[in-house]
Design an enzyme around this catalytic site. Structure first.
Site, short mmCIF file in Angstrom:
data_model
loop_
_atom_site.label_atom_id
_atom_site.label_comp_id
_atom_site.label_asym_id
_atom_site.label_seq_id
_atom_site.Cartn_x
_atom_site.Cartn_y
_atom_site.Cartn_z
N SER A 128 1.02 -1.73 1.42
CA SER A 128 0.65 -1.49 0.03
C SER A 128 1.67 -0.55 -0.59
O SER A 128 2.25 0.31 0.11
CB SER A 128 -0.74 -0.84 -0.06
N TYR A 151 -5.98 6.08 3.32
CA TYR A 151 -5.44 4.75 3.05
C TYR A 151 -3.95 4.81 2.78
O TYR A 151 -3.16 4.03 3.32
CB TYR A 151 -6.18 4.12 1.86
#
Length: 226
Positions: A128, A151
């Site tokens: 990401s 994350y």
């Protein structure tokens, strides 16, 4: 025929990746924690496989069930339960790292014997832009407002481990993709991209030729410079 395994393939980006690779002529094995959630992938023509990336025995059994393997797409991941420094603890951090980072290592290591038999082995790790410091620190990017620590850290680790795998596996094409801000269950479908747009980079990297790049980070616009 190209044989492909996709983890976390029963919904969102994984499901769309399966659809597009089947359309491209791949035989797709669709990994998922619960086979009861496999109706959508089966309807596409994929082969559902029970695979929990956080469970070594599940990973080993899944890979042992495959007759061959040419392409591995490490797509499975979790957002976690911590979204600010105030709700962060070690267990929340460890849980995200175990699935998003160690899970890739579990699956990749188990897949290496099969991939080494392939004439053209390919690995794509789905990361990401949230793991990219330049995006996290640049106002106006989709990533800048994201406060979650686990994350972001996990996706940064995925980018680094991809580079290291590429260096260790010179006969492979090993790359990492950034789906971008895509409407999925992760963000309550708030992203501005469709799942098709969000899988552009992953599908492109999964269908590279033998002369394609390795050790690179790509989004749908192309290579993201380090």
């Amino acid at each position: 025929m190209t044989t492909t395994l996709i983890t976390g393939a029963n919904r969102s980006l994984g499901l769309e990746t399966a659809r597009r690779l089947i359309e491209a002529g791949h035989t797709v094995y669709a990994g998922m924690r619960d086979l009861a959630s496999g109706d959508a992938v089966a309807a596409l023509g994929a082969i559902p496989v029970q695979l929990d990336v956080a469970d070594q025995s599940s990973v080993d059994a899944a890979l042992a069930s495959l007759p061959e393997l040419d392409v591995l797409v490490n797509n499975a991941g979790i957002l976690g339960t911590s979204f600010t420094a105030d709700d962060l603890d070690a267990d929340a951090m460890a849980s995200v790292l175990d699935t998003n980072v160690v899970g890739i290592v579990r699956v990749t290591q188990a897949a290496l014997p099969l991939l080494r038999r392939s004439a053209h082995p390919v690995i794509v790790n789905v990361a990401s832009g949230v793991g990219w410091p330049r995006f996290l620190t640049t106002e106006g990017t989709d990533e800048f407002p994201v406060p979650a620590i686990p994350y972001a850290a996990s996706k940064a680790a995925v980018i680094a481990l991809t580079v290291q795998y590429a260096k260790n596996l010179p006969g492979f094409r090993v790359n990492v993709s950034d789906p971008g801000y895509t409407a999925t269950d992760f963000n309550r479908h708030g992203g501005h991209q469709t799942v098709t747009e969000g899988t552009d980079a992953t599908v492109r990297l999964a269908t590279l030729g033998a002369d394609g790049p390795t050790g690179e980070f790509h989004n749908r616009a192309g290579r993201i410079d380090y």
